[in-house]
Design an enzyme around this catalytic site. Structure first.
Site, PDB file in Angstrom:
ATOM      1  N   ASP A  63       1.000  -1.381  -0.371  1.00 10.74           N
ATOM      2  CA  ASP A  63      -0.576   0.258  -0.071  1.00 10.74           C
ATOM      3  C   ASP A  63       1.257   1.059   0.000  1.00 10.74           C
ATOM      4  OD1 ASP A  63      -2.555   2.287   0.693  1.00 10.74           O
ATOM      5  OD2 ASP A  63      -1.402   1.661   2.519  1.00 10.74           O
ATOM      6  N   LEU A  64       0.368   2.697  -0.332  1.00 11.03           N
ATOM      7  CA  LEU A  64       1.014   3.770  -0.557  1.00 11.03           C
ATOM      8  C   LEU A  64       1.007   4.298   0.872  1.00 11.03           C
ATOM      9  CD1 LEU A  64       2.996   5.454  -2.117  1.00 11.03           C
ATOM     10  CD2 LEU A  64       0.952   7.016  -2.945  1.00 11.03           C
ATOM     11  N   ASP A  65       0.137   4.851   1.744  1.00  8.89           N
ATOM     12  CA  ASP A  65      -0.135   6.003   1.999  1.00  8.89           C
ATOM     13  C   ASP A  65       0.006   5.476   3.199  1.00  8.89           C
ATOM     14  OD1 ASP A  65      -0.967   8.199   0.296  1.00  8.89           O
ATOM     15  OD2 ASP A  65      -2.457   7.103   0.366  1.00  8.89           O
ATOM     16  N   THR A 120       1.770  10.118   4.421  1.00 10.19           N
ATOM     17  CA  THR A 120       1.070  10.909   4.188  1.00 10.19           C
ATOM     18  C   THR A 120      -0.090  11.017   4.047  1.00 10.19           C
ATOM     19  OG1 THR A 120       1.150   9.593   1.820  1.00 10.19           O
ATOM     20  CG2 THR A 120       2.078  11.462   1.449  1.00 10.19           C
ATOM     21  N   LYS A 174      -8.568   5.593   5.829  1.00 12.54           N
ATOM     22  CA  LYS A 174      -7.206   4.892   5.751  1.00 12.54           C
ATOM     23  C   LYS A 174      -8.000   4.102   4.305  1.00 12.54           C
ATOM     24  CE  LYS A 174      -4.503   6.035   9.803  1.00 12.54           C
ATOM     25  NZ  LYS A 174      -4.296   5.191  10.640  1.00 12.54           N
ATOM     26  N   SER A 176      -2.830  -0.067  -4.767  1.00 13.94           N
ATOM     27  CA  SER A 176      -3.148   1.410  -3.706  1.00 13.94           C
ATOM     28  C   SER A 176      -4.363   2.319  -3.708  1.00 13.94           C
ATOM     29  CB  SER A 176      -2.051   2.859  -3.339  1.00 13.94           C
ATOM     30  OG  SER A 176      -2.643   3.942  -3.331  1.00 13.94           O
ATOM     31  N   ALA A 177      -5.220   2.931  -3.035  1.00 17.43           N
ATOM     32  CA  ALA A 177      -7.121   3.744  -3.403  1.00 17.43           C
ATOM     33  C   ALA A 177      -6.304   4.924  -4.125  1.00 17.43           C
ATOM     34  CB  ALA A 177      -7.316   3.607  -2.274  1.00 17.43           C
ATOM     35  N   LYS A 207     -10.756  -0.917  -1.376  1.00 19.58           N
ATOM     36  CA  LYS A 207     -11.071  -2.248  -0.409  1.00 19.58           C
ATOM     37  C   LYS A 207     -11.958  -1.098   0.779  1.00 19.58           C
ATOM     38  CE  LYS A 207      -6.211  -0.354  -0.713  1.00 19.58           C
ATOM     39  NZ  LYS A 207      -4.572  -0.219  -0.395  1.00 19.58           N
ATOM     40  N   GLU A 264       0.271  -2.987   4.675  1.00 21.69           N
ATOM     41  CA  GLU A 264      -1.547  -2.264   4.874  1.00 21.69           C
ATOM     42  C   GLU A 264      -0.908  -1.656   6.059  1.00 21.69           C
ATOM     43  OE1 GLU A 264      -3.445  -0.687   3.980  1.00 21.69           O
ATOM     44  OE2 GLU A 264      -3.897  -1.949   1.539  1.00 21.69           O
ATOM     45  N   ASP A 265      -1.881  -0.282   6.364  1.00 28.19           N
ATOM     46  CA  ASP A 265      -1.990   0.939   7.352  1.00 28.19           C
ATOM     47  C   ASP A 265      -3.440   0.594   7.535  1.00 28.19           C
ATOM     48  OD1 ASP A 265      -2.032   2.740   5.439  1.00 28.19           O
ATOM     49  OD2 ASP A 265      -2.298   3.635   7.186  1.00 28.19           O
TER      50      ASP A 265
HETATM   51  C1  BG6 Z   1      -5.364   5.781   0.127  1.00 20.51           C
HETATM   52  C2  BG6 Z   1      -6.028   6.174   1.462  1.00 20.51           C
HETATM   53  O1  BG6 Z   1      -4.409   5.186  -0.202  1.00 20.51           O
HETATM   54  O2  BG6 Z   1      -6.022   6.880  -1.097  1.00 20.51           O
HETATM   55  C3  BG6 Z   1      -7.037   7.455   2.142  1.00 20.51           C
HETATM   56  O3  BG6 Z   1      -5.308   5.961   2.586  1.00 20.51           O
HETATM   57  C4  BG6 Z   1      -6.872   7.957   0.617  1.00 20.51           C
HETATM   58  O4  BG6 Z   1      -6.627   7.948   2.851  1.00 20.51           O
HETATM   59  C5  BG6 Z   1      -7.360   7.165  -0.822  1.00 20.51           C
HETATM   60  O5  BG6 Z   1      -8.180   9.235   0.623  1.00 20.51           O
HETATM   61  C6  BG6 Z   1      -7.359   8.147  -1.943  1.00 20.51           C
HETATM   62  O6  BG6 Z   1      -6.726   8.908  -1.977  1.00 20.51           O
HETATM   63  P1  BG6 Z   1      -6.292   9.919  -2.903  1.00 20.51           P
HETATM   64  O7  BG6 Z   1      -5.097  10.367  -3.188  1.00 20.51           O
HETATM   65  O8  BG6 Z   1      -7.026   9.608  -4.494  1.00 20.51           O
HETATM   66  O9  BG6 Z   1      -7.399  11.100  -2.843  1.00 20.51           O
HETATM   67 MG    MG Z   2      -2.887   3.569   3.643  1.00 23.12          MG
END
Ligand code: BG6
Ligand code: MG
Length: 216
Positions: free
Chosen positions: A8-10, A16, A44, A113-114, A144, A168-169
C-alpha cells in the site's frame, strides 16, 4: 512460484496519511464537524469519493451533487499543496532498505493503492523504479475492502494470490488482502489491524530477517 510483494502507499511507504487527515479535517471544519483521528481510521485505504460520503454521513450533511464535486476538488487541491514539497525524507523508516533487498533478489514488487496520486508521489520520493507493477485508484473500480486492487496487482506480477504478501496500514486494506487470500503484514495498532497475519507498530520494526522469512 516466487513470492510477490504488494505495498500500500499512504501510511506504508510514505507518511502521507497525516496530510489526507489534515485535508479532510479542514473540509469537516467548514461543515462544523470536529473530525478526529479516530474518525480518520475509517478513511484509511478508502477512495476519495467514498471518504467524502463517510464525512457527510458523520457530519449529517445532505450535500448536492454540485457541492460534492466541488469539495472533492477542494480536498485534493489542499492535499496536493500539502504534499508539494514532499521528498525522500518522508519515506517511512526501513522501506527503502526493504525495496532494495527485494530488487537485489529480483522479487516481484507491486503497488496496491486506492490513491489517484500514487505515481507522482513515488516519483517525488524517488521510489518509482522499485515497482514492477502499479495498481492505483485510477485503475480499480471497487475500493478496499474489495480485493480487486490486490488481485489486479498479483495478476500484473504473474504471481498467484496465495503467494503474495501485502503490507497495509488500513483496516479496509487488511480486509482486502485477506479477501484476496494473501498474507497480510499490518502496520499500526494491532487492536485495529487484528485480521493481519503479522503486525508491527511501525515500519521501523520490520527487520530484514522478517522480510526474508516471507520469501518462499
Ligand atoms: C488511500 C488513502 O491510500 O488513498 C486514503 O489511505 C485516500 O486516505 C485514498 O483517501 C485516495 O487517495 P487520493 O490521493 O486519490 O485522494
Ligand atoms: Mg494506507
Amino acid at each position: 512460484m516466487p513470492t510477490g510483494f504488494i505495498f500500500d502507499l499512504d501510511g506504508v511507504i510514505v507518511d502521507t496519511a497525516k496530510y489526507h487527515f489534515k485535508a479532510w479535517q479542514s473540509l469537516a471544519k467548514n461543515l462544523q464537524y470536529n473530525f478526529t483521528e479516530q474518525d480518520n481510521e475509517q478513511f484509511k485505504g478508502v477512495s476519495r469519493v467514498r471518504s467524502l460520503e463517510l464525512l457527510l454521513e458523520m457530519a449529517q450533511y445532505k450535500a448536492t451533487e454540485k457541492e460534492k464535486e466541488q469539495w472533492l476538488i477542494d480536498k485534493n487541491t489542499h492535499y496536493l499543496s500539502l504534499i508539494s514539497h514532499m521528498n525522500n525524507s518522508e519515506i517511512l523508516p526501513g522501506i527503502t532498505e526493504i525495496l532494495k533487498a527485494l530488487k537485489a533478489q529480483q522479487i516481484p514488487v507491486a503497488l496496491g493503492s486506492a490513491s489517484k496520486n500514487a505515481q507522482p508521489i513515488l516519483e517525488k520520493v524517488g521510489l518509482l523504479s522499485y515497482f514492477d507493477v502499479l495498481v492505483d485508484g485510477n485503475e480499480v473500480t471497487m475500493a478496499k475492502p474489495n480485493p480487486e486492487v490486490f488481485l489486479t496487482a498479483a495478476k500484473g506480477l504473474g504471481v498467484a494470490p496465495e503467494d503474495c504478501v501485502v503490507f497495509e496500514d488500513a483496516q479496509a486494506g487488511v480486509a482486502a488482502a485477506k479477501a484476496a487470500k494473501m498474507t497480510c503484514v499490518g502496520i499500526g495498532d494491532p487492536a485495529i489491524l487484528f485480521n493481519a497475519d503479522h503486525c508491527f507498530a511501525s515500519t521501523a520494526e520490520i527487520t530484514p530477517s522478517f522480510v526474508q522469512s516471507l520469501i518462499a
